[in-house]
Design an enzyme around this catalytic site. Structure first.
Site, PDB file in Angstrom:
ATOM      1  N   LEU A   1     -35.752 -13.586 -13.209  1.00  0.00           N
ATOM      2  CA  LEU A   1     -35.731 -13.461 -11.759  1.00  0.00           C
ATOM      3  C   LEU A   1     -35.002 -12.405 -11.435  1.00  0.00           C
ATOM      4  O   LEU A   1     -35.200 -12.231  -9.964  1.00  0.00           O
ATOM      5  CB  LEU A   1     -34.788 -14.761 -11.173  1.00  0.00           C
TER       6      LEU A   1
ATOM      7  N   TYR B   1       0.971  -1.332  -0.245  1.00  0.00           N
ATOM      8  CA  TYR B   1       0.020   0.102   0.025  1.00  0.00           C
ATOM      9  C   TYR B   1       0.922   1.256   0.086  1.00  0.00           C
ATOM     10  O   TYR B   1       1.551   1.621  -0.971  1.00  0.00           O
ATOM     11  CB  TYR B   1      -0.885  -0.009   1.059  1.00  0.00           C
TER      12      TYR B   1
ATOM     13  N   ASP C   1     -23.942 -17.386 -23.549  1.00  0.00           N
ATOM     14  CA  ASP C   1     -25.273 -18.025 -24.027  1.00  0.00           C
ATOM     15  C   ASP C   1     -25.105 -18.128 -25.383  1.00  0.00           C
ATOM     16  O   ASP C   1     -25.782 -19.122 -26.042  1.00  0.00           O
ATOM     17  CB  ASP C   1     -26.403 -17.349 -23.452  1.00  0.00           C
TER      18      ASP C   1
ATOM     19  N   LYS D   1     -20.686 -19.510 -12.424  1.00  0.00           N
ATOM     20  CA  LYS D   1     -19.853 -19.196 -13.556  1.00  0.00           C
ATOM     21  C   LYS D   1     -18.276 -18.826 -13.307  1.00  0.00           C
ATOM     22  O   LYS D   1     -17.377 -19.170 -13.858  1.00  0.00           O
ATOM     23  CB  LYS D   1     -20.601 -18.074 -14.379  1.00  0.00           C
TER      24      LYS D   1
ATOM     25  N   ALA E   1     -34.971 -19.718 -32.379  1.00  0.00           N
ATOM     26  CA  ALA E   1     -34.319 -18.665 -32.863  1.00  0.00           C
ATOM     27  C   ALA E   1     -34.032 -17.627 -31.795  1.00  0.00           C
ATOM     28  O   ALA E   1     -34.229 -16.365 -31.907  1.00  0.00           O
ATOM     29  CB  ALA E   1     -35.274 -17.832 -33.982  1.00  0.00           C
ATOM     30  N   GLY E   2     -33.524 -18.037 -30.491  1.00  0.00           N
ATOM     31  CA  GLY E   2     -33.157 -17.068 -29.654  1.00  0.00           C
ATOM     32  C   GLY E   2     -31.595 -16.654 -29.839  1.00  0.00           C
ATOM     33  O   GLY E   2     -31.216 -16.845 -30.689  1.00  0.00           O
ATOM     34  N   ALA E   3     -30.964 -16.393 -28.531  1.00  0.00           N
ATOM     35  CA  ALA E   3     -29.756 -16.003 -28.579  1.00  0.00           C
ATOM     36  C   ALA E   3     -28.869 -17.183 -29.162  1.00  0.00           C
ATOM     37  O   ALA E   3     -27.921 -16.826 -30.079  1.00  0.00           O
ATOM     38  CB  ALA E   3     -29.075 -15.536 -27.365  1.00  0.00           C
TER      39      ALA E   3
ATOM     40  N   VAL F   1     -32.731 -16.130 -16.434  1.00  0.00           N
ATOM     41  CA  VAL F   1     -31.692 -16.979 -15.600  1.00  0.00           C
ATOM     42  C   VAL F   1     -32.069 -18.265 -15.912  1.00  0.00           C
ATOM     43  O   VAL F   1     -33.059 -18.822 -15.872  1.00  0.00           O
ATOM     44  CB  VAL F   1     -31.920 -16.734 -13.997  1.00  0.00           C
ATOM     45  N   LEU F   2     -30.971 -19.328 -16.511  1.00  0.00           N
ATOM     46  CA  LEU F   2     -31.105 -20.591 -16.694  1.00  0.00           C
ATOM     47  C   LEU F   2     -32.407 -20.580 -17.396  1.00  0.00           C
ATOM     48  O   LEU F   2     -32.558 -20.067 -18.544  1.00  0.00           O
ATOM     49  CB  LEU F   2     -30.953 -21.535 -15.560  1.00  0.00           C
ATOM     50  N   GLY F   3     -33.231 -21.759 -17.195  1.00  0.00           N
ATOM     51  CA  GLY F   3     -34.396 -21.823 -17.994  1.00  0.00           C
ATOM     52  C   GLY F   3     -35.457 -21.310 -16.929  1.00  0.00           C
ATOM     53  O   GLY F   3     -36.571 -21.733 -17.350  1.00  0.00           O
TER      54      GLY F   3
END
Length: 751
Positions: A84, A41, A164, A96, A197-199, A78-80
């Site tokens: 949330l 420091y 994702d 993660k 047809a998502g991400a 969030v996940l499936g």
């Protein structure tokens, strides 16, 4: 394969204990003296501050920026589970961050942003840029995820990666390279149908097109059917980019004669009839989680020639993002990349595909409990593969350097690959491999001490983890009461309780025991008491008669007492060559110490037997054995009659002609420290010893407990070796998790 059952209580306990959350932060520099504080420091810290102000690139030298990734979400997908919110997404983001560390030694911090406004989100992330070497976006709903990622890529000078989308796309591409290779087709010729047809779906198709798939050969479907030119309902600019000129309107129509199906949609979206209508050697990637669009069994029922991959770990060919993102970031960080570009993603896919075609290392086969060879059921490497860490990042780094994304190109690629090999903790792979082997073995595990709540919790965890059947020795009413007290009342119906009163084999057990012990002073009344009332003896009798595949005991009584009881049924003593091997796991190293259980004061013949037992255990754990007979003297100096047997034991092994390395007698530092070993160039050890054979049981006990208390080592064992059945004896201070670990070892027949 059995599906793992994780209860809500277990999941909450896992996140609560030993401290809330999944990781902590520790210092990498000493912080003990006044001088340390002055350097870390004030005033010492001013020097690197000024250096970075003059040359911002030096931040990668003097701070943790170069190995730090932010995992960022707003919790809108969030996940499936859907939207949330930011706070509820934190457990996923922490998870993660832990995966980054576990698989690629990348330090990672989770950040949850409480906004659904794309502008606000981008501004917050952009302002944090100086802190991190890369940004991993996660669980953000479409279409905002496209807008956010595109803007941040343009505005920031570090890699921004939405896992994702691109993580799934990279692994999918790797699998497809090999599936097409096996079915003798070219990517530019095949007809591809994507559902969802998502991400992830859009990213998969974009990456495959950049690898050579033709736009007119790719048909994208969503819940409303085919995305065709001129469609207006449920469209956005990202879907429109993939619209094709076609008369096809439904997924069913699109599937006729198609070569490849990619699913990132929902369970049951594909019927057996659709699979039957596909072209020869169809490739089906049914990646919906947790349940695929169609199961491999259903697909193979109508098409034996199909190559099938899913997102599930209990089927072959798992499309698992953990094969991609840790290694992509590792490679990108190591060249101080400005971005992760398409070429880096494609290089990652090709490197993964190439790895699957190569001979699979023994430890991977051991971990999976079967031999894996390149083919229809093995087109993607497994997350267990120890080669991932040094093969994938090098390919990513090379591609980054070739395309100008690297701020600091790597000069010596060979040295870089070596440094990657040394980054990973080998103990994690070993433990993971043992768990996978246990899952494949599906052993019926006898838990001898059903009156102990820790043992009961371990038994429930064993069964619910999909490892096999738990057989608990105890009284039904007692087991039920203790499970209820532990909040596991629903487990009462799951596990099987066995005792002398409810077994049909008691007469057989008593006859066997009487025949074995009648010349040792035991009459029929003694035998009845032992078989019917002593749970250690009863459990051992169950095992001896094949009424279970493994036995775990010792949590409630001292190991010497338990061993004496087991010896009523088995020959688990020094005379018959049994030995206890304890594994110490510490700072990425694993060392076996022997004998910690059976021999009080072994002679040289016993010591040679112990070394052989240690080598068996090491190989069962996937370690190539290097044995050191340790003492307080090295090769005869200082002279001591206590050390003589340690010098004589290697000569016994010489006569036996064993097939592993051994040397002695020597001190522990000469056995384990490569630098100390250099003083003895004649030593037969080619590296630090991983099995220490000690002079007596008391020195073994002192060594293990000292390492545990002072060094913070994880202790597994003693592992009982040299008995013809799989028995593991816990210590009385074992936690439920320790007992479960011993059950896993017993299931794998370690020792």
């Amino acid at each position: 394969m059995s599906k793992t059952k994780v209860t809500a209580e277990e999941a909450l306990a896992f996140h609560l204990e030993p401290t809330p959350g999944k990781f902590e932060i520790t210092a990498t520099v000493p912080m003990t003296t006044q001088r340390d504080l002055s350097l870390a420091y004030s005033p010492g810290v001013a020097v690197p501050c000024e250096a970075i102000a003059q040359n911002p690139e030096t931040a990668y030298d003097y701070t943790n920026k170069g190995n730090l990734v932010a995992v960022i979400s707003n919790g809108t997908a969030v996940l499936g589970l859907g939207n949330l919110g930011a706070l509820a997404s934190k457990p996923v983001m922490e998870g993660k961050a832990v995966l980054f560390k576990r698989f690629a030694d990348v330090n990672s911090i989770d950040i949850e942003l409480d906004t659904e406004d794309a502008d606000e989100f981008c501004r917050a992330v952009r302002l944090m840029g100086p802190t991190f070497g890369g940004i991993n976006l996660e669980d953000i709903k479409a279409p905002e995820c496209f807008i956010i990622e595109q803007r941040l890529k343009e505005e920031m000078d570090i890699p921004v990666f939405h896992d994702d989308q691109h993580g799934t796309a990279v692994i999918c591409a790797a699998g497809l390279i090999n599936a097409l290779h096996l079915s003798n087709k070219k990517i530019e010729d095949v007809k591809i149908v994507l559902n969802g047809a998502g991400a992830a779906g859009i990213a998969c198709l974009e990456l495959l097109k950049s690898m050579g798939a033709r736009h007119e050969n790719c048909i994208m479907c969503d819940t409303k059917g085919v995305i065709y030119q001129g469609r207006t309902e449920g469209m956005n600019q990202w879907k429109s980019a993939h619209a094709v000129k076609t008369e096809l309107r439904t997924l069913e129509e699109a599937m006729v004669n198609c070569d490849v199906f990619l699913g990132v949609s929902a369970k049951g979206a594909v019927t057996p009839q659709m699979v039957a209508s596909m072209a020869d050697n169809p490739v089906i990637f049914a990646m919906a989680n947790p349940d695929p669009e169609i199961t491999p069994e259903e697909a193979h029922e109508v098409r034996m020639d199909a190559i099938v991959a899913t997102g599930r770990s209990d089927y072959p060919n798992q499309v698992n993002n953990v094969l991609g993102f840790p290694y992509l970031f590792r490679g990108a960080l190591d060249i101080n990349a400005r971005a992760i570009n398409d070429e880096m993603k494609i290089a990652c896919a090709h490197a993964l595909a190439q790895l699957a075609r190569e001979d699979v290392p023994d430890e991977v086969a051991l971990a999976y409990g079967r031999n894996l060879t390149f083919g229809r059921d093995y087109i993607i490497p497994t997350p267990f593969d120890p080669r991932l860490i040094h093969r994938i990042p090098t390919a990513v780094a090379k591609a980054g350097m070739d395309t100008g994304a690297a701020r600091r190109p790597i000069i010596d690629m060979e040295a870089y690959e070596l440094s990657l090999k040394s980054r990973m903790d080998p103990t994690a792979n070993i433990l993971r491999g043992i768990n996978a082997r246990a899952r494949a073995a599906q052993a019926r595990m006898i838990f001898a001490e059903g009156d102990d709540p820790r043992v009961l919790r371990a038994a429930v965890m064993y069964q619910r983890s999909g490892l096999g059947k738990a057989l608990v020795v105890g009284r039904e009413s007692d087991v039920k009461a203790k499970l209820e007290a532990a909040g596991l009342e629903d487990a009462v119906r799951e596990i099987e309780v066995v005792n002398a009163a409810n077994t049909q084999h008691l007469t057989t057990y008593k006859t066997f025991l009487y025949d074995r012990l009648n010349r040792r002073g035991y009459d029929r009344a003694d035998i009845h008491r032992l078989a019917a009332r002593d749970r250690h003896v009863f459990s051992a009798l169950m095992l001896a008669h094949g009424h279970g595949d493994g036995l775990v005991t010792g949590a409630t009584r001292k190991s010497a007492h338990v061993l004496e009881r087991i010896n009523k049924v088995f020959d688990a003593d020094a005379e018959h060559g049994a030995a206890g091997i304890t594994a110490l796991l510490h700072k990425g190293r694993i060392v076996l110490i022997a004998d910690t259980l059976v021999h009080e004061w072994p002679d040289e013949e016993d010591l040679a037997n112990i070394a052989e037992r240690g080598a068996v255990v090491a190989r069962h754990l996937g370690i190539e054995p290097r044995v050191a007979f340790v003492s307080f003297s090295t090769f005869g100096y200082p002279v001591s009659e206590r050390a003589e047997k340690m010098a004589a034991a290697p000569k016994v092994l010489d006569r036996r002609g064993v097939d592993f390395e051994y040397e002695g007698e020597m001190t522990v530092d000469v056995a384990m420290n490569a630098k100390s070993q250099q003083a003895y160039p004649f030593s037969r050890l080619t590296g630090p010893a991983n099995i220490l054979v000690v002079p007596a049981r008391h020195s073994a006990s002192i060594s293990v407990k000292l390492m545990q208390e002072m060094g913070g080592a994880t202790v597994i064992g003693p592992i009982l070796s040299g008995v013809d059945r799989s028995i593991q004896i816990c210590s009385t201070v074992s936690t439920a998790n320790d007992i479960l670990n011993m059950a896993v070892l017993a299931a794998c027949k370690v020792g």
